[in-house]
Design an enzyme around this catalytic site. Structure first.
Site, PDB file in Angstrom:
ATOM      1  CG  ASP A 144      -2.173   0.757   1.110  1.00 55.40           C
ATOM      2  OD1 ASP A 144      -2.298   1.522   0.142  1.00 55.40           O
ATOM      3  OD2 ASP A 144      -3.054   0.611   1.995  1.00 55.40           O
ATOM      4  CG  ASP A 203      -9.330   2.483  -0.489  1.00 52.14           C
ATOM      5  OD1 ASP A 203      -8.861   1.359  -0.725  1.00 52.14           O
ATOM      6  OD2 ASP A 203      -8.766   3.317   0.238  1.00 52.14           O
TER       7      ASP A 203
HETATM    8  C1  DGJ Z   1      -5.789   1.909   1.849  1.00 55.26           C
HETATM    9  C2  DGJ Z   1      -6.141   0.683   1.077  1.00 55.26           C
HETATM   10  O1  DGJ Z   1      -6.594   1.009  -0.189  1.00 55.26           O
HETATM   11  C3  DGJ Z   1      -7.161  -0.117   1.872  1.00 55.26           C
HETATM   12  O2  DGJ Z   1      -7.575  -1.217   1.124  1.00 55.26           O
HETATM   13  C4  DGJ Z   1      -6.544  -0.521   3.167  1.00 55.26           C
HETATM   14  O3  DGJ Z   1      -5.478  -1.399   2.928  1.00 55.26           O
HETATM   15  C5  DGJ Z   1      -6.089   0.693   3.933  1.00 55.26           C
HETATM   16  N1  DGJ Z   1      -5.242   1.540   3.139  1.00 55.26           N
HETATM   17  C6  DGJ Z   1      -5.348   0.294   5.176  1.00 55.26           C
HETATM   18  O4  DGJ Z   1      -4.776   1.347   5.802  1.00 55.26           O
END
Ligand code: DGJ
Length: 752
Positions: free
Chosen positions: A483, A553
């Site tokens: 990430d 997301d």
């Molecule tokens: C952003 C990601 O896109 C989410 O899926 C998740 O992993 C969060 N960060 C966790 O902090």
């Protein structure tokens, strides 16, 4: 369009050099790129577009001089490496500051090489050829006698794909220092501006919406200066004729194989030509070239087609899936996963995770992914990034203990990391405050309460490799979600001298690539998925290391129609992470049927993002069927050709349809989605594409077949019938009344 050439072109005929005409011709039967060396030694295109015969001169295609200003460039008005200050007032491809402060260059042909295959670009991700006969590469050296600058423009044409990859190597062979302030990967001079510019834009949770605008006099651009390609603009643009559709018409797509700051720009000048340039964002870039030093630009990929946007995407998909992605996971079926993020956020312990995994196992899910919150003291997002050691309060058995319990259940185990970040409240920050990007004496801007590590520093990369290798080697880990949740601010590196701070952004992304390279090399069996708060770094550069990416997301099915449709303009299904989450949806509060959430997420790398223990018995039964469905058709849904049929950006956007077709056309899965229900709906038809028109297909309707749609469609129909007439979306008005909003249907076509 059939992408595999019906005859194999030997490499020698992929690139032709006609000495008498001083002309190069890259041709694969799908597109032609013809270049000429002009009388003054400059290199410029005569034609970029549909296929032309080799063995002929095209020098008559030299466009007339532009801008009414007679200059020393003579007739070389279309250029592949334009520089400023000598009569060409359009945006340049290369700007080099010389010791006297001037930026004028006279780049002239010095020599060329035609080589089989495709040489790599040191330190940068790039497409590749597996064998020497799948591609040919032309390298042309242009030199500026006064400064000693040598530019090597590199063009690779792929034998079976309507694509050309371009990059530039820049070297200082002189005795004085030089400084690059613009170094584009590609400049495409086109003779006319009768195009619409298509690009992908949005924001967090709204990535890759398709934007289309008419080219106008002047400059139009998209860019990122955030330190990564970003949610806001994707490093991809296309030019299409206004009449171009998914099925027909001319389009040129350009994608940058790069994850850092970029610029994609088109300038229309007053005589109607268009110059497209793409590369590292010049506003946030400068690079010193002392005598003897060199610089490599990232690669740009150009696709040309006359068969519509669908064929353009098909070429990108094939190239990115087969000759950009690499490693054992490139061609392997990707596992169906459950990720605990939306199920638990930071609130979990080992028992809760094992409980989620146990239910997941019973539903047929194959991989459990432990998301953020397993390390340091991370109970929320204020702390612990950088402290990559397990939080034993939550996981008393460590990563290894949890991973073993999960794998004993029969699931694979995966883990989340965010290597490039550090929390101010962390042991890493306490030990190395100077590793976080910031300018001494100025406050650091925080985003998501975290700071970014200076990845341009080799010691930071070394440290991260060491601690993350410990984590990844600490148990049976077969998947990593990498990430990256904030942009770079206060760009500056303590290790660069004042006059070289312009190198900071590019050096940072080179550091990220280096860490990716080391970890993917040390752990070749791990499947890496990239992520940047969803699709904030969904680009071709990342796909060279991580064959899949978390698309957004936003897991709402309706929002995802737009996001996945737009993303598919350039990127293949096998690269798009797509999950079913709980309702009300956490991003938009919308309640959509479980069937529709799955019907959208099936078109990508499928998974769930919820607490399986909270599911009702009915939901569990439905998910068991969904998982079985995806497993049965996974090959088509991950590696088939994706065909966009009707889009959320077209008309009123209320209905969307798309399909995935097996390479041999023996099977296809079609998704049809209706956002809002309307009373007494009119009958509708969805014409399919890319089937075998002469074969019979058995159509089955999923998940329900005992309604009007099922009765109309669940039968054997010929390919021509399905393509010419289409699937019958004729919903009985009484049934429609019961269907509600956010309704969908899947159709499976199997050749009989
Ligand atoms: C952003 C990601 O896109 C989410 O899926 C998740 O992993 C969060 N960060 C966790 O902090």
């Amino acid at each position: 369009m059939e992408l595999v050439a019906d005859r194999v072109w030997p490499v020698v005929s992929l690139i032709e050099w006609r000495e008498a005409d001083r002309q190069f011709h890259l041709a694969n039967g799908r597109l032609s790129y013809v270049l000429a060396i002009h009388d003054n030694g400059a290199l410029g295109p005569l034609h970029v577009g549909g296929p032309l015969a080799t063995g002929r001169s095209y020098r008559h295609l030299i466009p007339r001089p532009f801008a009414g200003f007679s200059n020393r460039l003579g007739d070389a008005v279309a250029l592949d490496c334009p520089t400023p200050g000598s009569g060409d007032y359009r945006v340049p491809g290369l700007v080099v500051e010389q010791p006297d402060g001037s930026t004028v260059l006279e780049l002239a042909y010095r020599g060329h090489r035609i080589v089989a295959g495709k040489p790599p670009i040191a330190g940068l991700p790039a497409t590749y050829a597996e064998t020497d006969d799948e591609a040919g590469t032309l390298e042309v050296d242009l030199a500026d006698a006064r400064s000693g600058l040598v530019v090597t423009l590199s063009y690779t044409i792929f034998r079976d794909i309507a694509a050309i990859a371009r990059s530039a190597g820049i070297r200082n062979d002189g005795s004085e220092p030089l400084r690059l302030t613009t170094a584009m990967s590609l400049v495409l001079d086109l003779p006319g501006a009768d195009w619409d510019l298509v690009h992908l834009g949005g924001s967090w949770a709204r990535e890759n919406h398709v934007r289309t605008r008419r080219l106008e006099l002047g400059r139009q651009s998209i860019s990122s200066s955030r330190g990564s390609s970003s949610h806001v603009h994707n490093p991809f643009v296309a030019l299409r004729r206004t009449s171009t559709t998914e099925e027909h018409g001319e389009a040129i797509g350009v994608a940058l194989v790069y994850s850092g700051n970029f610029l994609a720009e088109v300038e229309v000048e007053s005589f109607g030509s268009a110059r497209l340039r793409i590369g590292i964002d010049p506003e946030t870039f400068a690079w010193d070239l002392p005598p003897g030093a060199g610089f490599a630009t990232p690669e740009a990929v150009v696709v040309h087609t006359t068969d519509g946007l669908g064929a353009m995407s098909d070429a990108f998909h094939r190239l990115f899936r087969e000759r950009l992605a690499r490693g054992v996971w490139r061609d392997r079926p990707r596992p169906i996963l459950v990720n605990n993020w939306e199920g638990t956020y930071f609130d979990f312990d080992e028992e809760r995770l094992v409980a989620i995994a146990t239910v997941a196992r019973d539903l047929g899910i194959e991989l459990f992914v432990l998301d953020d919150g397993w390390f340091g003291k991370r109970d929320d997002d204020t702390t612990s990034l950088g402290d990559w050691f397990v939080d034993r309060r939550k996981l008393p058995g460590g990563i290894d203990g949890l991973a073993r319990r999960i794998t004993e259940l029969g699931l694979a185990f995966g883990i989340w990391i965010e290597p490039e970040m550090v929390s101010e409240r962390s042991e890493l920050f306490a030990a190395h405050p100077d590793w976080a990007i910031g300018i001494p004496g100025r406050p650091r801007t925080e985003g998501r309460q975290q700071l970014v590590l200076d990845m341009s520093r080799p010691e930071v990369v070394d440290y991260l490799e060491r601690v993350l290798a410990d984590v990844l080697g600490s148990g049976p880990i077969s998947y990593v979600k990498w990430d990256m949740n904030r942009w770079i601010t206060e760009p500056w590196s303590a290790t660069l001298p004042a006059d070289r701070q312009g190198e900071f952004f590019h050096r940072s992304i080179l550091g990220v690539y280096e860490l990716y390279r080391r970890l993917t090399t040390r752990f070749p069996d791990i499947l890496f998925e990239s992520c940047a708060g969803g699709g904030g770094r969904f680009d071709a550069g990342m796909l060279a290391f991580a064959p899949q990416a978390w698309t957004s997301d936003d897991t709402d099915a309706v929002e995802r129609l737009k996001i996945q449709w737009g993303t598919s303009l350039a990127y293949p299904l096998s690269s798009m992470g797509a999950h079913v989450s709980a309702v009300p949806n956490h991003q938009v509060g919308r309640i959509t049927p479980l069937a529709t959430r799955a019907a959208v997420a099936f078109f990508g790398v499928f998974g769930y993002e919820l607490d399986t223990t909270a599911l009702t018995d009915a939901e569990r039964a439905e998910i068991r069927d969904q998982v079985a469905f995806y497993r049965e058709h996974r090959d088509v849904l991950q590696y088939g050709r994706f065909v966009r049929l009707r889009g959320p950006f077209e008309g009123d956007g209320n209905t969307t349809a798309w399909m995935a077709v097996a390479e041999d056309r023996s099977r296809a899965v079609v998704g049809f989605y209706r956002v809002l229900n309307r009373p007494a709906p009119a009958p509708d038809r969805i014409r399919l594409r890319d089937l075998d028109r002469e074969r019979d297909y058995r159509v089955t309707v999923w998940p329900v077949a005992d309604d009007t749609i099922g009765r109309a469609n669940a039968r054997v129909r010929r390919g021509d019938d399905l393509e010419t007439v289409g699937l019958l979306i004729d919903v009985d008005r009484h049934e429609a009344a019961g269907q509600g909003d956010f309704w969908s249907r899947l159709f499976v076509l199997e050749a009989v």
